[in-house]
Design an enzyme around this catalytic site. Structure first.
Site, PDB file in Angstrom:
ATOM      1  N   HIS A 112       0.841  -1.204   0.000  1.00 15.79           N
ATOM      2  CA  HIS A 112       0.000   0.000   0.000  1.00 15.79           C
ATOM      3  C   HIS A 112       0.878   1.257   0.000  1.00 15.79           C
ATOM      4  CE1 HIS A 112      -3.107  -2.601   2.364  1.00 15.79           C
ATOM      5  NE2 HIS A 112      -3.580  -2.436   1.145  1.00 15.79           N
ATOM      6  N   LYS A 127     -18.831  -5.365   8.413  1.00 15.75           N
ATOM      7  CA  LYS A 127     -17.617  -6.183   8.337  1.00 15.75           C
ATOM      8  C   LYS A 127     -16.860  -6.162   9.668  1.00 15.75           C
ATOM      9  CE  LYS A 127     -13.546  -6.615   5.456  1.00 15.75           C
ATOM     10  NZ  LYS A 127     -12.748  -6.058   4.375  1.00 15.75           N
ATOM     11  N   ARG A 165      -1.683  -6.186  -8.145  1.00 16.52           N
ATOM     12  CA  ARG A 165      -0.497  -6.995  -7.850  1.00 16.52           C
ATOM     13  C   ARG A 165      -0.285  -8.073  -8.898  1.00 16.52           C
ATOM     14  NH1 ARG A 165      -2.669  -8.212  -1.976  1.00 16.52           N
ATOM     15  NH2 ARG A 165      -4.457  -8.355  -3.353  1.00 16.52           N
ATOM     16  N   SER A 200      -2.826  -7.877   3.050  1.00 17.52           N
ATOM     17  CA  SER A 200      -3.190  -7.685   4.454  1.00 17.52           C
ATOM     18  C   SER A 200      -3.603  -9.016   5.070  1.00 17.52           C
ATOM     19  CB  SER A 200      -4.348  -6.686   4.576  1.00 17.52           C
ATOM     20  OG  SER A 200      -3.964  -5.418   4.109  1.00 17.52           O
TER      21      SER A 200
HETATM   22  O1  PNS Z   1      -8.693  -2.807   0.391  1.00 18.70           O
HETATM   23  P1  PNS Z   1      -9.932  -3.378  -0.259  1.00 18.70           P
HETATM   24  O2  PNS Z   1     -10.741  -4.119   0.762  1.00 18.70           O
HETATM   25  O3  PNS Z   1      -9.603  -4.188  -1.485  1.00 18.70           O
HETATM   26  O4  PNS Z   1     -10.816  -2.123  -0.759  1.00 18.70           O
HETATM   27  C1  PNS Z   1     -12.099  -2.325  -1.275  1.00 18.70           C
HETATM   28  C2  PNS Z   1     -12.851  -0.981  -1.440  1.00 18.70           C
HETATM   29  C3  PNS Z   1     -12.811  -0.179  -0.164  1.00 18.70           C
HETATM   30  C4  PNS Z   1     -12.231  -0.184  -2.551  1.00 18.70           C
HETATM   31  C5  PNS Z   1     -14.323  -1.333  -1.826  1.00 18.70           C
HETATM   32  O5  PNS Z   1     -14.814  -2.305  -0.957  1.00 18.70           O
HETATM   33  C6  PNS Z   1     -15.249  -0.119  -1.760  1.00 18.70           C
HETATM   34  O6  PNS Z   1     -15.128   0.807  -2.535  1.00 18.70           O
HETATM   35  N1  PNS Z   1     -16.213  -0.142  -0.797  1.00 18.70           N
HETATM   36  C7  PNS Z   1     -17.151   0.926  -0.589  1.00 18.70           C
HETATM   37  C8  PNS Z   1     -18.557   0.557  -1.112  1.00 18.70           C
HETATM   38  C9  PNS Z   1     -18.555   0.624  -2.626  1.00 18.70           C
HETATM   39  O7  PNS Z   1     -18.570   1.685  -3.197  1.00 18.70           O
HETATM   40  N2  PNS Z   1     -18.515  -0.573  -3.268  1.00 18.70           N
HETATM   41  C10 PNS Z   1     -18.351  -0.690  -4.708  1.00 18.70           C
HETATM   42  C11 PNS Z   1     -19.587  -0.448  -5.502  1.00 18.70           C
HETATM   43  S1  PNS Z   1     -21.002  -1.371  -4.990  1.00 18.70           S
END
Ligand code: PNS
Length: 167
Positions: free
Chosen positions: A17, A41, A90, A128
């Site tokens: 990150h 979550k 990645r 993570s």
């Molecule tokens: O680090 P991550 O868990 O891969 O990040 C995922 C993230 C935060 C980018 C994604 O879960 C997100 O944008 N969540 C907020 C809700 C949202 O907008 N979801 C996507 C469209 S439904």
């Protein structure tokens, strides 16, 4: 002013990150690192710990801000006047999820671009989830997180410097 959002769970923040944050900060006027608050979550680290590790680890970057967001990412990005969402990629295994994520975000907010940076090959195996698993079983995670993040994880998990679980 060009503003970009780098969203994620950061549970915990990793060197992968950090590589993306440092490189993305050079491409935009302001980079907002946005930590997801998803009340449904169960996170490994508390929100204040994720916020603290990101704030401390990015304090040397003058154009980086750290915030917590809830709800839809595109609504948050719009509220900040951001035109770009940054994501790290990645390996091929990231592609399917990222393709779907950018697809639905593009559908909801066509004016916002998702920009992908390939994670430095040095960290392409790192996630993570693997750090969580290794730390929970007393593995050595010393060189995988920026120092402030490592300190917080070690405090919470009472790990010794050798990476052995102290509990
Ligand atoms: O680090 P991550 O868990 O891969 O990040 C995922 C993230 C935060 C980018 C994604 O879960 C997100 O944008 N969540 C907020 C809700 C949202 O907008 N979801 C996507 C469209 S439904």
């Amino acid at each position: 002013m060009k503003i970009a959002i780098y969203p994620g769970s950061f549970d915990p923040l990793t060197n992968g990150h950090m590589d993306i944050i440092e490189r993305a900060s050079r491409l935009t006027d302001k980079l907002i690192v946005a930590i997801l608050r998803n009340t449904k979550k169960q996170y490994w680290l508390a929100e204040q710990d994720r916020l603290a590790m990101l704030k401390m680890s990015t304090s040397h970057l003058g154009n980086v801000e750290v915030e917590v967001f809830g709800g839809l990412l595109v609504d948050y990005a719009r509220s900040k006047g951001a035109r770009a969402i940054i994501r790290g990629m990645r390996m091929v295994s990231d592609f399917e999820y990222e393709m779907a994520l950018q697809g639905i975000n593009k559908h909801m907010a066509p004016e916002i671009e998702t920009v992908y940076l390939m994670t430095d090959g040095k960290w392409s195996y790192l996630s993570s989830s693997l750090i969580k698993e290794a730390a929970a079983m007393g593995g050595n995670i010393n060189d995988l997180l920026p120092p402030p993040a490592l300190e917080i994880v070690k405090r919470i998990y009472s790990l010794t410097d050798e990476g052995e679980a102290g509990r």
